[in-house]
Design a protein around this motif. Structure first.
Motif, mmCIF file in Angstrom:
data_model
loop_
_atom_site.group_PDB
_atom_site.id
_atom_site.type_symbol
_atom_site.label_atom_id
_atom_site.label_comp_id
_atom_site.label_asym_id
_atom_site.label_seq_id
_atom_site.Cartn_x
_atom_site.Cartn_y
_atom_site.Cartn_z
ATOM 1 N N GLY A 157 0.827 -1.201 0.000
ATOM 2 C CA GLY A 157 0.000 0.000 0.000
ATOM 3 C C GLY A 157 0.856 1.243 0.000
ATOM 4 N N ILE A 158 0.189 2.374 0.097
ATOM 5 C CA ILE A 158 0.857 3.668 0.162
ATOM 6 C C ILE A 158 0.497 4.292 1.500
ATOM 7 N N ASP A 159 1.509 4.705 2.234
ATOM 8 C CA ASP A 159 1.267 5.317 3.538
ATOM 9 C C ASP A 159 0.876 6.779 3.399
ATOM 10 N N VAL A 160 1.555 7.504 2.498
ATOM 11 C CA VAL A 160 1.316 8.936 2.303
ATOM 12 C C VAL A 160 1.391 9.228 0.811
ATOM 13 N N SER A 213 6.024 1.396 1.112
ATOM 14 C CA SER A 213 6.916 0.257 1.293
ATOM 15 C C SER A 213 6.779 -0.681 0.105
ATOM 16 N N ILE A 214 7.882 -1.357 -0.189
ATOM 17 C CA ILE A 214 7.912 -2.332 -1.271
ATOM 18 C C ILE A 214 8.459 -3.642 -0.710
ATOM 19 N N MET A 215 7.826 -4.742 -1.073
ATOM 20 C CA MET A 215 8.325 -6.066 -0.702
ATOM 21 C C MET A 215 9.339 -6.484 -1.769
ATOM 22 N N THR A 265 11.172 0.770 2.811
ATOM 23 C CA THR A 265 10.265 1.914 2.845
ATOM 24 C C THR A 265 10.971 3.101 2.208
ATOM 25 N N PHE A 266 10.259 3.768 1.298
ATOM 26 C CA PHE A 266 10.818 4.865 0.523
ATOM 27 C C PHE A 266 10.080 6.167 0.806
ATOM 28 N N ASP A 267 10.824 7.264 0.808
ATOM 29 C CA ASP A 267 10.264 8.613 0.754
ATOM 30 C C ASP A 267 10.493 9.116 -0.664
ATOM 31 N N HIS A 268 9.480 9.763 -1.233
ATOM 32 C CA HIS A 268 9.542 10.224 -2.615
ATOM 33 C C HIS A 268 9.204 11.705 -2.689
#
Length: 157
Positions: A87-90, A144-146, A125-128
């Protein structure tokens, strides 16, 4: 088995950065996307866009998100042993993306961890951030990406 030349969970370290873009957004693609997925007036005509708070023909936030996804695909996801995202957190659309804007940005690894429930996978987990040609942030996101692991032994405590 995964291709050995793909990026695996072990290749993603906190602070690693991937550059995105550049990508120029045209009026034609804004209108085409809007007709198909988000037919609000400010996404369909320059006049309606100028009459809105957006100030001109503006890409839908969903269109901006789709462009962002394409930029991630081109920058690193196709080279990654990805198993998808939970999913997308933000997802924030900070400024309008107007016809003629050129987008660029980056994805930065915020955190990494192995998955206890699936030892062959890890989570990164990435910030973009995407900016326009004026340096204004148009999109910020966290997700986050698995990602498959090369090492699938015991998970350290």
């Amino acid at each position: 088995m995964t291709a050995p030349d793909k990026l695996h969970h072990e290749d993603f370290t906190e602070g690693r950065r991937f550059d995105l873009g550049p990508r120029t957004v045209t009026a034609e693609e804004i209108i085409a996307f809007a007709r198909e997925f988000d037919p609000q007036p400010m996404h369909l005509s320059e006049e309606a866009g100028k009459a809105s708070i957006l100030g001109g023909l503006s890409a839908s936030g969903w269109h901006t998100s789709s462009l962002f996804m394409r930029m991630m695909i081109d920058a690193y996801l196709l080279s990654t042993a990805s198993e998808g995202a939970p999913g997308i957190d933000v997802m924030q659309w900070r400024k309008p993306v107007l016809a003629g804007d050129t987008l660029s940005g980056h994805s930065t690894v915020h955190a990494v961890r192995p998955m206890r429930s699936r030892p062959h996978l890890g989570i990164a987990t990435f910030d973009h951030e995407l900016v326009n040609q004026r340096g204004e942030t148009v999109l910020s996101a966290r997700n986050s990406i698995m990602i498959r692991r090369r090492e699938t032994g015991e998970i350290p405590a």
